[in-house]
Scaffold this active site. Structure first.
Site, PDB file in Angstrom:
ATOM      1  N   CYS A 112       0.726  -1.081   0.437  1.00  0.00           N
ATOM      2  CA  CYS A 112      -0.402  -0.222   0.261  1.00  0.00           C
ATOM      3  C   CYS A 112       0.839   1.178  -0.164  1.00  0.00           C
ATOM      4  O   CYS A 112       0.251   2.056  -0.675  1.00  0.00           O
ATOM      5  CB  CYS A 112      -1.141   0.141   1.018  1.00  0.00           C
ATOM      6  SG  CYS A 112      -2.193  -1.387   0.826  1.00  0.00           S
ATOM      7  N   HIS A 260      -3.456   7.071   2.488  1.00  0.00           N
ATOM      8  CA  HIS A 260      -3.887   5.370   2.197  1.00  0.00           C
ATOM      9  C   HIS A 260      -5.062   5.268   1.882  1.00  0.00           C
ATOM     10  O   HIS A 260      -5.406   5.329   4.140  1.00  0.00           O
ATOM     11  CB  HIS A 260      -2.317   4.488   2.349  1.00  0.00           C
ATOM     12  CG  HIS A 260      -3.253   3.335   2.162  1.00  0.00           C
ATOM     13  ND1 HIS A 260      -3.588   2.798   0.996  1.00  0.00           N
ATOM     14  CD2 HIS A 260      -3.408   2.134   2.779  1.00  0.00           C
ATOM     15  CE1 HIS A 260      -3.836   1.889   0.610  1.00  0.00           C
ATOM     16  NE2 HIS A 260      -3.418   1.689   2.282  1.00  0.00           N
ATOM     17  N   ASN A 290     -10.349  -0.498  -0.062  1.00  0.00           N
ATOM     18  CA  ASN A 290      -8.961  -0.144   0.150  1.00  0.00           C
ATOM     19  C   ASN A 290      -8.391  -0.641  -1.541  1.00  0.00           C
ATOM     20  O   ASN A 290      -8.899  -1.969  -1.528  1.00  0.00           O
ATOM     21  CB  ASN A 290      -8.146  -0.797   1.456  1.00  0.00           C
ATOM     22  CG  ASN A 290      -6.550  -0.841   1.215  1.00  0.00           C
ATOM     23  OD1 ASN A 290      -6.166  -0.635  -0.073  1.00  0.00           O
ATOM     24  ND2 ASN A 290      -5.931  -1.467   2.965  1.00  0.00           N
TER      25      ASN A 290
HETATM   26  N1  ACO Z   1     -17.363  -8.688   9.402  1.00  0.00           N
HETATM   27  C1  ACO Z   1     -18.358  -9.012  10.535  1.00  0.00           C
HETATM   28  N2  ACO Z   1     -17.490  -9.526  11.520  1.00  0.00           N
HETATM   29  C2  ACO Z   1     -16.412  -9.796  11.239  1.00  0.00           C
HETATM   30  C3  ACO Z   1     -15.738  -8.437  10.961  1.00  0.00           C
HETATM   31  C4  ACO Z   1     -16.849  -8.871   9.180  1.00  0.00           C
HETATM   32  N3  ACO Z   1     -15.918  -8.705   8.382  1.00  0.00           N
HETATM   33  N4  ACO Z   1     -13.804  -9.814   9.995  1.00  0.00           N
HETATM   34  C5  ACO Z   1     -13.745  -9.328  11.861  1.00  0.00           C
HETATM   35  N5  ACO Z   1     -14.974  -9.084  12.262  1.00  0.00           N
HETATM   36  C6  ACO Z   1     -14.760  -9.959  14.348  1.00  0.00           C
HETATM   37  C7  ACO Z   1     -14.018 -10.467  14.773  1.00  0.00           C
HETATM   38  O1  ACO Z   1     -13.510 -11.811  14.401  1.00  0.00           O
HETATM   39  C8  ACO Z   1     -14.207 -10.392  15.542  1.00  0.00           C
HETATM   40  O2  ACO Z   1     -14.458 -11.106  16.721  1.00  0.00           O
HETATM   41  P1  ACO Z   1     -14.398 -10.885  18.060  1.00  0.00           P
HETATM   42  O3  ACO Z   1     -14.531  -9.800  18.343  1.00  0.00           O
HETATM   43  O4  ACO Z   1     -16.040 -12.559  18.567  1.00  0.00           O
HETATM   44  O5  ACO Z   1     -12.975 -12.229  18.093  1.00  0.00           O
HETATM   45  C9  ACO Z   1     -14.170  -8.675  15.808  1.00  0.00           C
HETATM   46  O6  ACO Z   1     -15.122  -8.743  14.299  1.00  0.00           O
HETATM   47  C10 ACO Z   1     -13.409  -7.770  15.904  1.00  0.00           C
HETATM   48  O7  ACO Z   1     -12.305  -7.753  14.907  1.00  0.00           O
HETATM   49  P2  ACO Z   1     -11.329  -7.486  14.032  1.00  0.00           P
HETATM   50  O8  ACO Z   1      -9.986  -8.094  14.278  1.00  0.00           O
HETATM   51  O9  ACO Z   1     -10.571  -6.547  16.070  1.00  0.00           O
HETATM   52  O10 ACO Z   1     -11.991  -6.097  13.913  1.00  0.00           O
HETATM   53  P3  ACO Z   1     -11.140  -4.447  13.327  1.00  0.00           P
HETATM   54  O11 ACO Z   1     -12.221  -3.644  14.446  1.00  0.00           O
HETATM   55  O12 ACO Z   1      -9.836  -4.403  14.439  1.00  0.00           O
HETATM   56  O13 ACO Z   1     -11.623  -4.355  12.382  1.00  0.00           O
HETATM   57  C11 ACO Z   1      -9.897  -4.245  10.613  1.00  0.00           C
HETATM   58  C12 ACO Z   1     -10.666  -5.251  11.080  1.00  0.00           C
HETATM   59  C13 ACO Z   1     -10.799  -3.409   9.724  1.00  0.00           C
HETATM   60  C14 ACO Z   1      -9.179  -4.819   9.191  1.00  0.00           C
HETATM   61  C15 ACO Z   1      -9.140  -2.996  10.858  1.00  0.00           C
HETATM   62  O14 ACO Z   1      -7.799  -4.186  11.939  1.00  0.00           O
HETATM   63  C16 ACO Z   1      -7.704  -2.769  10.070  1.00  0.00           C
HETATM   64  O15 ACO Z   1      -7.994  -1.803   8.979  1.00  0.00           O
HETATM   65  N6  ACO Z   1      -6.270  -2.244  10.206  1.00  0.00           N
HETATM   66  C17 ACO Z   1      -5.642  -1.871   9.825  1.00  0.00           C
HETATM   67  C18 ACO Z   1      -5.401  -2.152   8.152  1.00  0.00           C
HETATM   68  C19 ACO Z   1      -4.627  -1.642   7.346  1.00  0.00           C
HETATM   69  O16 ACO Z   1      -4.117  -0.621   7.281  1.00  0.00           O
HETATM   70  N7  ACO Z   1      -4.081  -1.894   6.513  1.00  0.00           N
HETATM   71  C20 ACO Z   1      -2.467  -1.465   5.714  1.00  0.00           C
HETATM   72  C21 ACO Z   1      -2.526  -1.437   4.334  1.00  0.00           C
HETATM   73  S1  ACO Z   1      -2.851  -2.287   3.810  1.00  0.00           S
HETATM   74  C22 ACO Z   1      -2.049  -2.911   2.550  1.00  0.00           C
HETATM   75  O17 ACO Z   1      -0.234  -2.857   2.973  1.00  0.00           O
HETATM   76  C23 ACO Z   1      -2.036  -4.384   1.702  1.00  0.00           C
END
Ligand code: ACO
Length: 339
Positions: A112, A260, A290
């Protein structure tokens, strides 16, 4: 006199198939509400089978060249995580599709952060007088590496492409800004100890050399979302702060924070950390998801098309992604003719 780079044209391209959250909710255990609340995404675009990254890149590239009023450029730099093939690079194929056979063309892989890295290498080509114009493209068909069984990544990413034409300009020895459209300085960094946090484990020399059959899912993209979220905000805040200091800008000088598009919550946390008000945050993640290396030029072109920038606006660009990698730069918006 020293040579530096200015933005001369911009363009983008999205494949026609729009996929709203509700559609994904029929395919996996997720909901429109979860996706919107946790990421800010409402929809994304997926390329049809048969459409590759080079197709999207060539469309965006052609639009950027048209915006710059150029039928040709001297070099093509492509940032992508989803090349058409592991070998060779995709940029030469893009150059061929644009009628630029014979010109230097190469890929940059920084996930990214790829577009910021690609911009930096393009500025280097211009500064060293290797070329006078460069087409810099970020393009992805991320849908080709998403694991349909992994709801934590499948709901986030989309396909698309964005491109910029840079051209060389002369500035005096005192380093006086040559005018609107100036790009740089840059801040770039990496931390390979975090490579497992954002990865496709199979398909490279490491897995081939081990002669092991890949574990199920290893051919797909995976991400440790929560840890990546924390690092993304910290790394981008530090990098953006460093580049502001290098440019001699204060946070209050920034008209647009153009980062990004990984997660709306990341964008707002970053703005807060930098002391930049929410109304200066550029965000198109709701509409496109994204798009990895494509996200910054795509967001910039859409804002440009909507007439949101005025010449002289000061933009702060920052990205974070797999590697881990991060990078930031500044850009003073030029007087681009509206299409
Ligand atoms: N639908 C419903 N529930 C979900 C989903 C979904 N699609 N995905 C995860 N959950 C659940 C999980 O299982 C978890 O459930 P639990 O609490 O029962 O275990 C709960 O939701 C919370 O999961 P988290 O992973 O803690 O969710 P978070 O709020 O962190 O969101 C996300 C996840 C969107 C991936 C976030 O962490 C994020 O945006 N991370 C950074 C992404 C990023 O910056 N990437 C870098 C660039 S990308 C690249 O380089 C290619």
């Amino acid at each position: 006199m020293t040579r530096s780079a200015v933005l001369a044209g911009i363009g983008s391209f999205l494949p026609p198939r729009c996929v709203p959250n509700a559609q994904l909710a029929t395919q996996m255990d997720t909901s429109d509400e979860w996706i919107r609340m946790r990421t800010g995404i409402r929809q994304r675009y997926f390329a049809e089978p048969g459409t590759t990254t080079s197709d999207l890149a060539a469309e965006a590239g052609a639009r950027a060249m048209k915006s710059a009023g150029l039928a040709e450029v001297d070099a093509v730099v492509l940032a992508t995580t989803t090349p058409d093939r592991p070998c060779p690079a995709t940029a030469p194929a893009v150059a061929a599709k644009l009628g630029l056979v014979g010109r230097p063309a190469y890929d940059v892989q920084a996930v990214c952060t790829g577009f910021v890295y690609a911009l930096a290498t393009a500025c280097g080509l211009l500064a060293m007088s290797c070329v006078d114009t460069v087409l810099v493209i970020g393009a992805e068909t991320f849908s080709t590496i998403l694991n349909p069984a992994d709801r934590t990544t499948s709901v986030i990413f989309g396909d698309g492409a964005g491109a910029m034409v840079l051209r060389a300009t002369e500035s005096d020895e005192a380093g006086q800004a040559p005018g609107n459209g100036t790009i740089g300085p840059f801040d770039l960094g990496s931390d390979g100890t975090g490579r497992d946090l954002i990865t496709v484990r199979a398909g490279g020399a490491e897995q081939r050399r081990s002669c092991l059959t890949p574990a199920p899912g290893d051919e797909y993209f995976s991400m440790a979302g929560r840890e990546v979220f924390r690092q993304a905000v910290e790394r981008m805040a530090r990098s953006a702060g460093a580049v502001l200091a290098r440019a001699g800008w204060q946070a209050g000088d920034v008209d647009w924070l153009a980062c990004h598009q990984a997660n709306l919550r990341i964008l707002l946390s970053l703005a807060d950390a930098l002391g930049i008000p929410e109304n200066r945050v550029l965000a198109n993640i709701a509409e496109v998801g994204n798009t990895s290396a494509a996200s910054i030029p795509l967001a910039l072109d859409q804002a440009h098309q909507a007439g949101r920038f005025k010449p002289g606006d000061r933009l702060l660009l920052s990205a974070f992604g797999g590697g881990l990698t991060w990078g930031s730069t500044v850009l003073t918006w030029p007087d681009l003719t509206h299409p």
